[in-house]
Design an enzyme around this catalytic site. Structure first.
Site, PDB file in Angstrom:
ATOM      1  N   TYR A 110      -2.409  -0.865  10.404  1.00  0.00           N
ATOM      2  CA  TYR A 110      -2.440  -1.045   8.944  1.00  0.00           C
ATOM      3  C   TYR A 110      -1.108  -0.616   8.342  1.00  0.00           C
ATOM      4  O   TYR A 110      -0.516  -1.330   7.534  1.00  0.00           O
ATOM      5  CB  TYR A 110      -3.598  -0.234   8.346  1.00  0.00           C
ATOM      6  CG  TYR A 110      -3.785  -0.486   6.856  1.00  0.00           C
ATOM      7  CD1 TYR A 110      -4.378  -1.664   6.399  1.00  0.00           C
ATOM      8  CD2 TYR A 110      -3.373   0.452   5.914  1.00  0.00           C
ATOM      9  CE1 TYR A 110      -4.540  -1.908   5.041  1.00  0.00           C
ATOM     10  CE2 TYR A 110      -3.542   0.220   4.550  1.00  0.00           C
ATOM     11  CZ  TYR A 110      -4.128  -0.963   4.119  1.00  0.00           C
ATOM     12  OH  TYR A 110      -4.288  -1.199   2.774  1.00  0.00           O
ATOM     13  N   SER A 163       0.871  -1.185   0.000  1.00  0.00           N
ATOM     14  CA  SER A 163       0.000   0.000   0.000  1.00  0.00           C
ATOM     15  C   SER A 163       0.902   1.227   0.000  1.00  0.00           C
ATOM     16  O   SER A 163       2.077   1.136   0.384  1.00  0.00           O
ATOM     17  CB  SER A 163      -0.853   0.018   1.276  1.00  0.00           C
ATOM     18  OG  SER A 163      -1.503   1.272   1.440  1.00  0.00           O
TER      19      SER A 163
HETATM   20  P1  NAD Z   1     -11.649  -5.562  -0.803  1.00  0.00           P
HETATM   21  O1  NAD Z   1     -12.167  -5.437   0.576  1.00  0.00           O
HETATM   22  O2  NAD Z   1     -12.491  -5.138  -1.948  1.00  0.00           O
HETATM   23  O3  NAD Z   1     -11.173  -7.077  -1.073  1.00  0.00           O
HETATM   24  C1  NAD Z   1     -10.414  -7.795  -0.131  1.00  0.00           C
HETATM   25  C2  NAD Z   1     -10.826  -9.259  -0.193  1.00  0.00           C
HETATM   26  O4  NAD Z   1      -9.999  -9.995   0.720  1.00  0.00           O
HETATM   27  C3  NAD Z   1     -12.281  -9.503   0.230  1.00  0.00           C
HETATM   28  O5  NAD Z   1     -12.973 -10.228  -0.766  1.00  0.00           O
HETATM   29  C4  NAD Z   1     -12.163 -10.295   1.519  1.00  0.00           C
HETATM   30  O6  NAD Z   1     -13.218 -11.237   1.715  1.00  0.00           O
HETATM   31  C5  NAD Z   1     -10.802 -10.990   1.317  1.00  0.00           C
HETATM   32  N1  NAD Z   1     -10.237 -11.432   2.602  1.00  0.00           N
HETATM   33  C6  NAD Z   1     -10.104 -10.697   3.737  1.00  0.00           C
HETATM   34  N2  NAD Z   1      -9.598 -11.467   4.713  1.00  0.00           N
HETATM   35  C7  NAD Z   1      -9.388 -12.693   4.192  1.00  0.00           C
HETATM   36  C8  NAD Z   1      -8.907 -13.917   4.718  1.00  0.00           C
HETATM   37  N3  NAD Z   1      -8.530 -14.035   5.998  1.00  0.00           N
HETATM   38  N4  NAD Z   1      -8.848 -15.002   3.901  1.00  0.00           N
HETATM   39  C9  NAD Z   1      -9.241 -14.913   2.598  1.00  0.00           C
HETATM   40  N5  NAD Z   1      -9.724 -13.768   2.055  1.00  0.00           N
HETATM   41  C10 NAD Z   1      -9.799 -12.684   2.834  1.00  0.00           C
HETATM   42  O7  NAD Z   1     -10.274  -4.768  -0.803  1.00  0.00           O
HETATM   43  P2  NAD Z   1      -9.286  -4.255  -1.964  1.00  0.00           P
HETATM   44  O8  NAD Z   1      -9.331  -2.790  -1.926  1.00  0.00           O
HETATM   45  O9  NAD Z   1      -9.473  -4.986  -3.216  1.00  0.00           O
HETATM   46  O10 NAD Z   1      -7.919  -4.681  -1.269  1.00  0.00           O
HETATM   47  C11 NAD Z   1      -7.054  -5.664  -1.777  1.00  0.00           C
HETATM   48  C12 NAD Z   1      -5.672  -5.394  -1.213  1.00  0.00           C
HETATM   49  O11 NAD Z   1      -5.243  -4.098  -1.633  1.00  0.00           O
HETATM   50  C13 NAD Z   1      -5.593  -5.378   0.312  1.00  0.00           C
HETATM   51  O12 NAD Z   1      -4.393  -6.013   0.719  1.00  0.00           O
HETATM   52  C14 NAD Z   1      -5.551  -3.903   0.651  1.00  0.00           C
HETATM   53  O13 NAD Z   1      -4.917  -3.643   1.879  1.00  0.00           O
HETATM   54  C15 NAD Z   1      -4.764  -3.369  -0.523  1.00  0.00           C
HETATM   55  N6  NAD Z   1      -4.929  -1.928  -0.785  1.00  0.00           N
HETATM   56  C16 NAD Z   1      -6.120  -1.418  -1.192  1.00  0.00           C
HETATM   57  C17 NAD Z   1      -6.216  -0.054  -1.443  1.00  0.00           C
HETATM   58  C18 NAD Z   1      -7.508   0.588  -1.908  1.00  0.00           C
HETATM   59  O14 NAD Z   1      -7.574   1.826  -1.978  1.00  0.00           O
HETATM   60  N7  NAD Z   1      -8.519  -0.151  -2.248  1.00  0.00           N
HETATM   61  C19 NAD Z   1      -5.116   0.762  -1.266  1.00  0.00           C
HETATM   62  C20 NAD Z   1      -3.910   0.221  -0.852  1.00  0.00           C
HETATM   63  C21 NAD Z   1      -3.829  -1.150  -0.630  1.00  0.00           C
END
Ligand code: NAD
Length: 254
Positions: A155, A142
């Protein structure tokens, strides 16, 4: 061009956001994708509507549970014959200051965001080592893995750990032809980010702030991260390992 014809790819957090978009992109390029998520209902519902459902195989697994991860990786390797790429992407965001963060919140963040990367890699790497062509691991960090924001404690710490674990695995497994890289998204339009934006008054209210902090001036789309993930997972990135690639619209360039 299909860079992933018959490659076996594991994507965690595949039911939503960045994981879902990346799974679609891998499948579009002829990969066999093991789509892993805790939320079985969401995972099955989405796959049933995907144009590539014959190439996407659901695994309802909690990636923090060692036994479940070990059995899943073994099953994927047995069923499809190998593992070429692991995209460690599952994550949660529960931010608050150190003083307001409970031990349970801290442990949950570190377990889901960091231990899952350790576990999935631990069990997938032995199979990658058996491939003559090696393998590729991409981890989702991130912007908060490289710059802090107030009240982000657990986080921010978890994503910083993902950035450093990426580098350690890259230097350890380079001799096995396994490349390990980290993609660091900025604000990407996914359910995770939208939950946080809603807490701050919604997208319209947040737009001036997003434009001020992000030179490109808008949220990113999940597939804009996914395309970088595919690059890092492909032979196009054959000399890239241990890298931290920002996909943040310029957020960390300011
Ligand atoms: P999201 O919430 O849309 O998707 C995350 C998915 O991970 C969900 O489907 C959830 O069910 C699954 N998950 C959570 N815990 C789990 C577990 N223990 N076992 C299996 N699956 C699990 O989020 P996203 O935005 O697509 O995030 C994906 C990654 O990107 C994450 O690591 C997040 O920290 C990172 N990220 C996102 C952003 C953003 O702005 N969206 C920014 C920086 C980093």
């Amino acid at each position: 061009m299909s860079r992933f014809a018959d490659k076996v790819i594991v994507v965690t957090g595949a039911a939503s956001g960045i994981g879902r978009a990346s799974t679609e992109l891998f499948a579009e390029e002829q990969a066999i994708v093991a789509a892993v998520d805790l939320d079985g209902e969401k995972l099955h519902q989405w796959i049933s509507t995907s144009g590539h459902k014959d190439r996407i195989h659901p695994y309802v697994v909690d990636v923090t549970m060692s036994r479940q991860v070990e059995e899943m990786i073994k099953d994927i390797a047995m069923k499809f014959g190998k593992i070429d790429v692991l995209f460690n992407n599952a994550g949660i965001e529960e931010t608050d200051s150190v003083t307001n963060t409970t031990e349970e919140m801290w442990d949950r963040q570190m377990t889901v965001n960091v231990k899952s990367v350790f576990l999935c890699s631990k069990y997938a790497i032995p199979y990658m080592r058996q491939n003559p062509a090696g393998g590729a691991i991409v981890n989702t960090g991130s912007i908060e893995g490289v710059v802090a924001e107030p009240n982000g404690s657990a986080y921010v710490a978890s994503k910083g750990a993902v950035v450093m674990l990426t580098k350690e695995m890259a230097v350890t497994y380079a001799k096995d032809a396994i490349r390990v890289n980290c993609v660091c998204p900025g604000w990407i339009e996914t359910p995770m980010a939208m939950r946080s934006i809603d807490l701050h008054g919604g997208l319209e209210a947040m737009s001036p702030e997003i434009r001020r902090l992000t030179p490109i001036g808008r949220l990113g789309k999940p597939e804009e991260v996914g395309r970088v993930v595919l690059f890092l997972a492909s032979q196009d990135a054959s000399y890239v390992t241990g890298a931290t690639i920002m996909v943040d619209g310029g957020y960390t360039a300011i």
